[in-house]
Write an enzyme that holds these catalytic residues in place. Structure first.
Site, PDB file in Angstrom:
ATOM      1  N   GLY A  76       0.944  -1.244   0.032  1.00  0.00           N
ATOM      2  CA  GLY A  76       0.196  -0.044  -0.327  1.00  0.00           C
ATOM      3  C   GLY A  76       0.591   1.458  -0.153  1.00  0.00           C
ATOM      4  O   GLY A  76       1.857   0.997   0.359  1.00  0.00           O
ATOM      5  N   ARG A  77       0.219   2.759  -0.061  1.00  0.00           N
ATOM      6  CA  ARG A  77       1.065   3.723   0.310  1.00  0.00           C
ATOM      7  C   ARG A  77       2.304   3.425   1.425  1.00  0.00           C
ATOM      8  O   ARG A  77       3.172   3.976   0.216  1.00  0.00           O
ATOM      9  CB  ARG A  77      -0.146   4.978   0.483  1.00  0.00           C
ATOM     10  CG  ARG A  77      -1.036   5.271  -0.119  1.00  0.00           C
ATOM     11  CD  ARG A  77      -2.035   5.880   0.545  1.00  0.00           C
ATOM     12  NE  ARG A  77      -3.247   6.541  -0.738  1.00  0.00           N
ATOM     13  CZ  ARG A  77      -4.087   5.906  -0.130  1.00  0.00           C
ATOM     14  NH1 ARG A  77      -4.203   5.075   0.114  1.00  0.00           N
ATOM     15  NH2 ARG A  77      -5.219   6.779  -0.880  1.00  0.00           N
ATOM     16  N   ILE A  78       2.035   3.266   2.651  1.00  0.00           N
ATOM     17  CA  ILE A  78       3.750   3.272   3.227  1.00  0.00           C
ATOM     18  C   ILE A  78       4.406   2.241   2.887  1.00  0.00           C
ATOM     19  O   ILE A  78       5.217   2.989   2.794  1.00  0.00           O
ATOM     20  CB  ILE A  78       2.494   2.930   4.316  1.00  0.00           C
ATOM     21  CG1 ILE A  78       1.813   4.323   5.466  1.00  0.00           C
ATOM     22  CG2 ILE A  78       3.811   3.416   5.538  1.00  0.00           C
ATOM     23  CD1 ILE A  78       1.259   3.811   6.342  1.00  0.00           C
ATOM     24  N   ARG A 134       0.975  -3.435  12.975  1.00  0.00           N
ATOM     25  CA  ARG A 134      -0.065  -3.094  13.751  1.00  0.00           C
ATOM     26  C   ARG A 134       0.710  -4.455  14.899  1.00  0.00           C
ATOM     27  O   ARG A 134       0.782  -5.569  14.101  1.00  0.00           O
ATOM     28  CB  ARG A 134      -0.821  -3.065  13.502  1.00  0.00           C
ATOM     29  CG  ARG A 134      -2.428  -2.097  13.252  1.00  0.00           C
ATOM     30  CD  ARG A 134      -2.124  -2.194  14.144  1.00  0.00           C
ATOM     31  NE  ARG A 134      -3.430   0.045  14.048  1.00  0.00           N
ATOM     32  CZ  ARG A 134      -3.405   0.578  13.625  1.00  0.00           C
ATOM     33  NH1 ARG A 134      -1.879   0.942  13.242  1.00  0.00           N
ATOM     34  NH2 ARG A 134      -4.238   1.282  13.507  1.00  0.00           N
ATOM     35  N   GLU A 156      -1.723  -2.143  23.114  1.00  0.00           N
ATOM     36  CA  GLU A 156      -1.159  -0.819  23.670  1.00  0.00           C
ATOM     37  C   GLU A 156      -2.031  -0.300  24.950  1.00  0.00           C
ATOM     38  O   GLU A 156      -4.073  -0.673  24.796  1.00  0.00           O
ATOM     39  CB  GLU A 156      -1.696  -0.047  22.197  1.00  0.00           C
ATOM     40  CG  GLU A 156      -0.371  -0.363  21.330  1.00  0.00           C
ATOM     41  CD  GLU A 156      -0.458   0.497  20.439  1.00  0.00           C
ATOM     42  OE1 GLU A 156      -0.972   1.828  19.966  1.00  0.00           O
ATOM     43  OE2 GLU A 156       0.393   0.069  18.919  1.00  0.00           O
ATOM     44  N   HIS A 204       3.693   4.308  19.849  1.00  0.00           N
ATOM     45  CA  HIS A 204       3.170   4.777  18.643  1.00  0.00           C
ATOM     46  C   HIS A 204       3.169   5.595  17.961  1.00  0.00           C
ATOM     47  O   HIS A 204       2.444   6.580  17.703  1.00  0.00           O
ATOM     48  CB  HIS A 204       1.650   3.669  18.847  1.00  0.00           C
ATOM     49  CG  HIS A 204       0.681   3.568  17.320  1.00  0.00           C
ATOM     50  ND1 HIS A 204      -0.929   2.222  17.588  1.00  0.00           N
ATOM     51  CD2 HIS A 204       1.010   4.215  16.620  1.00  0.00           C
ATOM     52  CE1 HIS A 204      -0.881   2.619  16.330  1.00  0.00           C
ATOM     53  NE2 HIS A 204      -0.176   3.513  15.719  1.00  0.00           N
ATOM     54  N   GLY A 211       3.930   6.881  14.874  1.00  0.00           N
ATOM     55  CA  GLY A 211       3.923   6.424  13.373  1.00  0.00           C
ATOM     56  C   GLY A 211       3.910   7.598  12.526  1.00  0.00           C
ATOM     57  O   GLY A 211       4.006   8.170  11.709  1.00  0.00           O
TER      58      GLY A 211
HETATM   59  C1  DGY Z   1      -3.454   4.842  11.923  1.00  0.00           C
HETATM   60  O1  DGY Z   1      -3.205   5.734  11.066  1.00  0.00           O
HETATM   61  O2  DGY Z   1      -3.912   3.619  11.698  1.00  0.00           O
HETATM   62  C2  DGY Z   1      -2.287   4.871  12.385  1.00  0.00           C
HETATM   63  O3  DGY Z   1      -1.512   3.589  13.109  1.00  0.00           O
HETATM   64  C3  DGY Z   1      -2.056   6.481  13.599  1.00  0.00           C
HETATM   65  O4  DGY Z   1      -0.818   6.944  13.665  1.00  0.00           O
END
Ligand code: DGY
Length: 317
Positions: A151-153, A236, A265, A283, A285
């Protein structure tokens, strides 16, 4: 109803455009509080700490017609249950891509170059000075990085790693990106996840959470990674079997790990806390001013579209 504190500009925009009930407590809401919100609000702007399970969504009465999630991941919302109650769900993909990719590189660099160990050494006063054999890490350039999830990331990480750091990048995901998108990442497509794992010095996870990916990196798959390989997880916590990861690290099969996400978490498995070869982040990101503002404004775009009768651009359920 807004479940958590949001960047100031987003809260101002929400106040201007809606009869918004903002969060002052900024605390995780339990099932009963979410059910009250479902009964009282027309829309809920929620986050990954709000667990809209089938049980929570079985509340009666339900007034809410849309859950506008602040974030991309949706494993905290039972989409089938939301659909069964005619509740639209939206997310904010795209707003956090670059920053989450940057944080992935932060972890990759920190783990391979032992930055966490070095930082702890300096802060604790244990540093005795420069020496040729001090805290030797691993060269990044020329290593093979496996990206799980296209995907994008995942694609943004591949691009950084290949064009920025000279890594060979393999990628695998549920569906192969269009040739031009794949070419822009500099990555080669792997025939399967297992085939990717056996070839990679570093593996980075970019798949969504949820039933389809839970425990995807289990003991068998971790064992496929070459001895001394590294695992990075900014996706995740549920994607990795924590017991299997801890065992692979303790046995020395894995050289280290960089984790930003955890199954429950904010709890973190105590065994990981004592491991020097593991870098642990809370967390972070998408935790930049730019991403968090963009996520909030995108949630507003979805809410405005919904209430004006048009299709929210990021409708997922
Ligand atoms: C998300 O968008 O699901 C990320 O984990 C939040 O930073």
């Amino acid at each position: 109803m807004v479940t958590r504190r949001l960047p100031h500009t987003v809260e101002v925009a929400l106040r201007e455009r809606f009869d918004a009930v903002l969060s002052t407590a900024d605390a995780q809401m339990d099932g009963a509080a979410l059910q009250r919100a479902l009964a009282e609000a027309d829309a809920i702007l929620c986050t990954l700490t709000d667990r809209f399970t089938a049980e929570v969504l079985a509340a009666y009465p339900i007034r809410a017609r849309i859950l506008a999630n602040f974030g991309a991941g949706l494993d905290h919302i039972d989409l089938a249950a939301a659909a069964a109650h005619d509740i639209v769900v939206t997310n904010t993909p795209g707003a956090l891509t670059e920053d989450t990719a940057d944080l992935t590189m932060t972890l990759l660099l920190a783990v391979l170059r032992r930055a966490g160990e070095g930082e702890r050494e300096v802060r604790s006063g244990r540093w005795t000075g420069w020496r040729p054999t001090h805290l030797l890490g691993q060269r990044i350039t020329g290593r093979t990085l496996g990206i799980v999830g296209a995907g994008r990331i995942g694609r943004a990480v591949a691009q950084r790693a290949h064009f920025g750091f000279g890594m060979r990048v393999l990628m695998w995901g549920r569906s192969q990106p269009a040739p031009e998108l794949l070419a822009a990442t500099g990555a080669e497509w792997a025939s399967s996840l297992d085939a990717l794992l056996v070839e990679c010095d570093v593996v980075s996870l970019h798949v969504p959470g949820g039933d389809g990916t839970s425990g995807m990196l289990d003991a068998r798959r971790l064992a496929l990674m070459p001895p001394g390989a590294f695992l990075i997880n900014t996706a995740r916590g549920s994607v990795v079997d924590t017991d299997a990861l801890v065992e692979a690290l303790l046995a020395g099969h894995l050289g280290g790990a960089g984790l930003d996400v955890y199954p429950n978490e904010p709890q973190v498995d105590r065994r990981l806390l004592g491991m020097e070869q593991v870098v642990l982040l809370p967390h972070l990101g998408s935790a930049t001013v730019e991403a968090r503002e963009a996520m909030g404004m995108r949630a507003i775009v979805n809410l405005e579209a919904f209430f004006s009768g048009s299709a929210p651009p990021d409708r997922v359920g």
